[in-house]
Every structure is written in C-alpha cells, then in structure tokens.
Design an enzyme around this catalytic site. Structure first.
Site, short mmCIF file in Angstrom:
data_model
loop_
_atom_site.label_atom_id
_atom_site.label_comp_id
_atom_site.label_asym_id
_atom_site.label_seq_id
_atom_site.Cartn_x
_atom_site.Cartn_y
_atom_site.Cartn_z
N ARG A 337 17.59 55.57 83.73
CA ARG A 337 18.71 55.47 82.77
C ARG A 337 18.34 54.57 81.59
O ARG A 337 18.81 54.79 80.47
CB ARG A 337 19.98 54.97 83.45
CG ARG A 337 21.22 55.06 82.57
CD ARG A 337 22.49 54.73 83.33
NE ARG A 337 23.04 55.86 84.03
CZ ARG A 337 23.99 56.67 83.57
NH1 ARG A 337 24.49 56.48 82.35
NH2 ARG A 337 24.46 57.65 84.29
N GLU A 746 31.61 51.34 82.22
CA GLU A 746 30.36 50.70 81.81
C GLU A 746 30.16 50.60 80.30
O GLU A 746 29.64 49.58 79.82
CB GLU A 746 29.18 51.46 82.42
CG GLU A 746 29.09 51.31 83.92
CD GLU A 746 28.02 52.22 84.50
OE1 GLU A 746 27.02 51.68 85.02
OE2 GLU A 746 28.17 53.45 84.44
#
Length: 820
Positions: A337, A746
């Site tokens: 990621r 997030e």
C-alpha cells in the site's frame, strides 16, 4: 405510533415512545448527524470493555513473560521456581501447546511462545496464571533462562547493509524511467525518513477465555478481527474452528493495533483455560503492551525525479526501505500500500517504485491507520516541496500542474496510476480550489513571508497538501461481509454484522442504514456484539471499509425481509407489489391505505413469513495481479485537502500548530457528525506521528519509549486553537456504495502531512541572506531536536546566498546551471 386493538386502547411502540400520530420522518436515518450509540457511556464510564466484563468465579489472571534479548538462542529455560511461586496455578510455554505454536495472521512465522530462539527484546516466552496479576508477574521473575546471544539487526541501515530482507525487493513500474530522468530539464534526488508510531489505544490488549463443554471455548477479546481470533485460538488448541467463539462489543481504540496483535493474549488466555478448565484473562499493562506489540512501520525513502520548468514531473524513481521487524505480520500488504500511494494525487508519466522489506530484531510492525499509505504520501509531498523550492515556485502551483486529470475532463491521458488503475473519480482540483479560497492561502502565505523577514526568532510556515486514498483491501478476497437481521413480533429489530466498533461509529452508521431501510426510528434497532457464532468468516474491520462492507451486507439482509413483507402484503391486500411503500413508521399499500409497521410485522408473523435474514456483500470491480504489479486494487478513492499554519522557535526547536483548514470528501455522508469527528481525530493523530511521537531503541534492541512518560502523543493543548473542518458539500461517490457515501476512517490521518510541510516551510524562512525557497531536510517526527538541527543547517546555508542545500541537483539538458 398508534396500534388500534379491538378495545381501542393504545400502547408504546418498540422504540419506547408513546404511540401517537404517524410521523413525517424517522428518527435516525441516513444522511443525518446522530451521536455515537455509546457516546454517553464513553464519557460516563458506563461502557463495558473486555476487562470490565464480570469475571466468572475462579478466573485466573495471566502474565506474559518477555525476552530480555533482541536475538539469541535459548539454551536453557527452567520454570520450576515459577510453578512453585505463591498463587501460581499454571505455567504454559511452547511445549504445552497442543496445536501449532503460531499466531501469525498470514505467514506462519509468529510463535505464541519463543521455542529455542528469540528475535526481539520483549518477545513472549511463557505465560503464568495465578490468582492475581501481581502474583503472576512476581512469579515470572523467578524463571532461569540462559541465552546464547547472536548478532542483532536493529535498524534499516543495518538491514540494508546485511541484505536482511523478508523477501527479495519488489518492483512496481510503468514507463521508461531512465529515459525520462535523463531527458528532463531539471533533476533532483533526496531522502526522507519517517519514524514509527505507537497505537496508544486507551484500552490495552485484553482477552477473557471461558471454557465450555468438550473442547469449546468462548473468547471475549479486544480485537478488530474476531474471525482471526477464532482461527488462531483453534490453531493453537488443535481444534476445529467451530469449537471457538470470539466476541467483541467494543474496543477502546485500536487504529490497526488490534488487527493481529490481539492474537497473543487471546491464544494465551484460551490455552490456560484449556489446561486448567478455568476462565483465564490476559490484560497487558501499558509498558508491557508497548514492549510486546508492533508499531507503524518506519520508512526510509530515496527519490530521483526529473521535471520541467513549470514543475511538472516527467519521471521519478522511489526506493522504499521498510522496517518490518522480526516477522512478516502484515508487512507485505502494508509495504504494497505504501507503493500504491507513492503517487498520492499526482500523475507520474514514468515511475519505478522499489520496496525493500527489511527484517530487523525489533517488534514485528503491524497495521496502523493508513496501512503504509501515509509513508508513501509523505515522500511524494516532500518531492513536490523540493521541486517548488528548486524552481522558486509556490508548492501550490507545482501540485496543481501535477494532479491527476479531473473526472470531467475529456482526455484520459493523465489518469493512470503506477499500477495501471484508471483514476475515474478525481476531484482534487475542486477541493483545492475551494479550500485555497476559503482558507485565504495565498494572502496568508505572503503575509507569513513578510512576518519571517521581520521576526528573527519566531518563524511561521504554511502548507496545503492533498490526499487521494484508495478504498478496499488489496487482498481481493477480504472484500466481503455478512450481516444478520431479526425483526421481532413487537417490531423491534436485532442487528448483527461482522464489523467491530472501536469508537469510530460503525455500529451507529449500520444501524442508521437498517432504520432507513425499514423506515423506523433507530431506537428500534438493537446493536449487538460482534460474534463469530452469529456472522462467520468475516474480514477485519480495517482498510477504511467497515461501513462500505458491513452496511451493504445489513442492507441486503433488511432488503430480503422487506421483499418478503411486500410479497405477503401484495397477496393479502390483492394489490401490485409496486404499490407498496415503506414510509416513516408505516407501510403504504396503495389506494391511500397505511398499516403501522408493528401491525405489518404481527400480521406477517401470523402468516408464517420469515422475519429473519442473513445478508452478504462482496465489493465489485476489484482485482490485483501481484506478479505483474497491475490491476484495480481499489473500488474508489477518497479525497481531502488541508492547510496548516505553524510557528517554530529557532532557539529551541519547539513548534506549534496555529491554524488548520480542512476540506474532506466523504461522498454523501451517512452521518456528518461522526464523519467530522473522524476527520478531526485522524488529522491530530497524523500530526502527532509527524511531530511529537518518537520511538527510541537502545543498542541492545530494548524499546526505551514504552510509557506516556517517554512517548508523547498529542495532548489537547497540541490541537490547533483555530481548526476549521468542513465536508465537501458536492461530494458524491461515482461508485454504488452504501447511499453513495465514502470511507472516512483512514484518509484524514494523511491530512496531517500538511503540518510537516508547513514546519519545513517555517525552517525555510530562517536567515536573512538566503532566498526564500531552499529545500529543507526535515525528517519525521519533526521533534524540537530535529527542527533545531534543520534550523542550524538552514542558517549555515544562508551565510552564502544560494549556498549548499540538502538535496542534490543536476544540470538538465537545457544547459541551465541548477543550484548544487
């Protein structure tokens, strides 16, 4: 709501309200602000967490003993004195495990208890179960352990030098980077380092295991992933998954730290319960929690970039070096990621990203809000700032020229990510334009430049940074969820799903969705603890996808019940199904007839209509080819932008955040109040990671910052006194998410990157002889010591106009002499 009985009496409805006239709207549907379902309990102390569950009689208190070596063979471990200590009932070590000695989430490389080898200072060695935790802790000190020390690798530099990797370097690339760099008019290279971060959830790791009949055990755990707890406990005990039930009502914070690191306390408690046939509880204290558990991954990122006179990037290469710790844990998807977000919101025509997953003899680092994305983004934003400094441009201009193509642009040439996913929903230009205007960015930047020229000691800085964050688990199979909905005969509703509540408001949002579907007040919807006995095979509540997945599954379950009710009413009232509409507190059945919801449910029950349903949802469109580093790992992107203004003291390095302006896209918000809370909290946590939160190990591998006395999370006073947070009113998800909302867990954390860039801008204002834009070397966390060191470097640079700076620049093909 009125229910007409044969005697004409009326009663209260199932929400507890006095029955009355038909309401015009429901209380607590979607797109409305509503308080967190446990908000009052949180602030009054009434909320029940794992350690608050009344312990059954005979419950044992369990202490996990830890290694005092970073890397060593265990040549002897004598626990006889531990077993004889007062109050001790049971001691468990690797040899007592009936199943497999592994609690890892994926790779099988995390033992519950060290077996012959320790690989970090603080690794679990054995468990002591006693009548009290004080007895268990005292007994553990009586163990006699002999070690044969081995060389320990403690940081990224040592790991890179020794080529200590968990796997060979992984590369993601598109285009001819070498050619793009060589042909660019300007070239630069540089490095930025970002430290780790302790989760510092207010409720520590905790688990209570209660043995049942046969091999059954129920584990109450503070976990984001009940299914993983179920599987790992079964794995350790050597039983089938159906023998283990994992349950969690709420956590007192998690931030990723309870996705996999709750496995040790849960498995240890279950093992003790199995060995003694008594309930067993493991609750880490703060010091032990910080010593045992992993953190956010530390990164060291090198870059080479080629760009034009307007700052437009033509080619870029990143080397991302990741401190993973002693085992894999979740480092593979986290490092992936970080690569996915190396672009942030910018189109990179030619790009190569190389990831080095470094194995070190430190805590096994793990998930943390953002899951690698923040580290990748920080490096990209530093590149933008350095380009702007090199060209003497406002970074805002450089950002704008590099953004991905807007979703409404006819051309698609600037919409491809480094991993070949098309960016179809880019609205960052809209957010930036609106925020730059509302925050008066350009006027304030000019005023700050004037202030810095007149202020010899205090300097100010300002920065505006974007966020583009991909939403979905990058492991495609994890993008699924289940739910269970019961409607009882009084019209009250029982809701269960696979998501977990850690303070973010997931349960409230899903309950709002169910209330909206049935058109009833949210007070009718009972929120219940997440349990593997009710909804099986769930994914972790992570990747910002909790609401996207679980609300869709709950909507599916409610929809099944509604369709049964519609079919029943259509038959019983002899009318087309299309004429039946669920309205607030009632069901309209054509020809102006309305039946109260409670009465519809009673009629359906008497007609033997099922009023219970399971729901399921799997995210569409996504796929990922790991071998080719190509695909569509994300369903969509969330966007946001922040302007931060800061001040620094050039004599001490101290800093303050003065003002923050945030504009964030949550699509069509399910609950604006909860979303704003997530944005504010995420920003502060991100700013803390980049400023005050510093992890320090000594040369023996012992973590020194393992308590609030040595590790500083942001306090209330660290919050900007002027904080202006808004939702993007034009937000709309182009994908068919739950009521067109977007994830919010997030992405806001990365808005805190604006603080680090603003601090660098303040440092750039030091020295009267220097030009305004000299690239500043400021790593994270930007502690007072680091800021002071950056100030001193800037002062040294400023002695000679155009003096040395911290990035290496080269002369481009145009022949222009770039500053060295």
């Amino acid at each position: 709501m009125r229910i007409d009985h044969h005697d004409g009496s009326e009663r209260k409805d199932s929400s507890g309200k006095p029955a009355g006239s038909t309401p015009a709207t429901i209380d607590g549907g979607v797109h409305r602000s509503r308080t967190h379902d446990s908000g009052a309990k949180h602030v009054t102390g009434a909320a029940i967490y794992t350690d608050d569950i009344p312990a059954p009689p005979g419950t044992l208190q369990v202490y996990i003993a830890m290694s005092c070596r970073a890397h060593a063979a265990i040549t002897k471990m004598d626990l006889s004195a531990v077993r004889r200590a007062p109050g001790v009932v049971c001691v468990a070590s690797a040899g007592d495990i009936p199943g497999v000695n592994d609690v890892s989430p994926i790779m099988g490389d995390d033992p519950l208890f060290a077996d012959g080898l320790v690989e970090y200072y603080g690794q679990s060695l054995f468990a002591v179960a006693a009548q009290t935790i004080a007895q268990a802790r005292a007994a553990a000190q009586l163990a006699r352990i002999d070690y044969d020390d081995k060389p320990a690798i403690l940081n990224i530099d040592e790991a890179m030098a020794a080529r200590s990797f968990l796997q060979e370097p992984y590369v993601m690339a598109r285009g001819d980077v070498k050619a793009a760099l060589s042909s660019a008019a300007h070239r630069m290279n540089g490095r930025i380092e970002t430290g780790g971060q302790e989760h510092f959830y207010l409720e520590g790791q905790a688990a209570l295991a209660v043995p049942g009949e046969d091999d059954d055990v129920t584990v109450y755990a503070s976990t984001q992933h009940p299914t993983e707890i179920q599987h790992k406990v079964a794995h350790v005990l050597g039983v089938a998954n159906h023998c283990v039930t994992a349950e969690v009502r709420r956590m007192g914070g998690a931030f990723g730290g309870k996705e996999s690191h709750g496995n040790i306390p849960a498995c240890a408690a279950a093992l003790i319960a199995r060995m003694t046939r008594r309930p067993a509880k493991v609750v880490y204290d703060r010091d032990d929690d910080m010593m045992i558990t992993g953190k956010r991954h530390e990164f060291q990122i090198d870059y080479q970039v080629g760009f034009g006179a307007d700052g437009r990037i033509e080619g870029i290469a990143f080397d991302q070096k990741v401190r993973c710790g002693m085992s894999w844990d979740l480092s593979e998807p986290i490092a992936d990621r970080a690569m996915f977000h190396a672009d942030n919101a910018y189109f990179l025509p030619a790009v190569r990203i190389t990831s080095y997953r470094c194995k070190t003899n430190t805590q096994s680092n793990t998930a943390f809000r953002g899951f690698g994305g923040p580290q990748g983004m920080v490096a990209m934003e530093r590149v933008i700032e350095d380009i702007a400094a090199h060209l003497r441009l406002d970074p805002l201009a450089v950002r704008r020229v590099n953004f991905y193509g807007h979703k409404d642009e006819a051309s698609t040439t600037r919409r491809l990510t480094p991993y070949n996913m098309g960016v179809e929903d880019c609205i960052i230009q809209d957010l930036f334009d609106e925020l730059a205007a509302s925050a008066d960015y350009e006027t304030r930047r000019a005023a700050i430049a004037r202030y810095n020229q007149a202020s010899p000691i205090l300097k100010r800085g300002i920065a505006i940074t974007p966020v583009k964050f991909g939403i979905s688990f990058t492991k495609t199979f994890l993008n699924q969820a289940g739910a269970l909905v019961h409607v009882y005969t009084d019209g009250s509703i029982h809701l269960n799903h696979g998501g977990t509540e850690m303070g973010q408001g997931l349960f409230t949002k899903v309950a709002q969705v169910v209330a909206e579907e049935f058109q009833v007040d949210i007070g009718r919807v009972k929120i219940t603890a997440t349990s593997t006995a009710k909804v099986p095979n769930t994914s972790a509540t992570a990747a910002s996808s909790g609401t996207d997945l679980n609300a869709m599954a709950a909507q599916d379950a409610a929809g099944k019940i509604k369709r049964r009710l519609v079919e029943f009413l259509a038959q019983s009232h002899n009318c087309p199904a299309d004429d039946i509409r669920f309205k607030p507190g009632r069901v309209d059945i054509g020809d102006g007839k309305s039946v109260p919801f409670d009465e519809v449910i009673q009629q359906a029950y008497f007609a033997r209509v099922s009023l219970s349903a399971t729901g399921f949802y799997a995210t569409p469109k996504i796929s990922w080819d790991k071998d080719r580093a190509s695909g569509r790992p994300f369903y969509y992107f969330s966007y946001g932008a922040a302007v931060s203004e800061v001040a620094i003291d050039t004599l001490t390095g101290e800093s303050r955040i003065l003002r923050v302006d945030i504009l964030h896209d949550v699509g069509k918000s399910l609950n604006p109040a909860l979303d704003l809370g997530q944005i504010e909290g995420g920003f502060v946590q991100g700013a803390g990671w980049l400023t005050t939160e510093e992890l320090v190990w000594d040369d023996k591998g012992q973590l020194l910052t393992h308590a609030p006395s040595t590790y500083k999370i942001p306090a209330c006073s660290d919050r900007a006194p002027d904080m202006r947070v808004s939702l993007f009113e034009r937000g709309h998800n182009v994908e068919q998410t739950i009521y067109r909302s977007k994830a919010v867990g997030e992405p806001p954390l990365m808005l805190g990157i604006s603080v680090l860039m603003a601090l660098a801008n303040a440092v750039a204002g030091v020295g009267t002889d220097c030009e305004e834009y000299i690239p500043v070397k400021l790593d994270a966390p930007a502690t007072p010591e680091r800021i002071l060191a950056a100030v001193e470097r800037q002062q040294a640079n400023s002695k000679t106009p155009g003096g040395a700076n911290t990035s290496d620049h080269e002369t481009g093909p145009s022949g222009r002499k770039d500053k060295k």
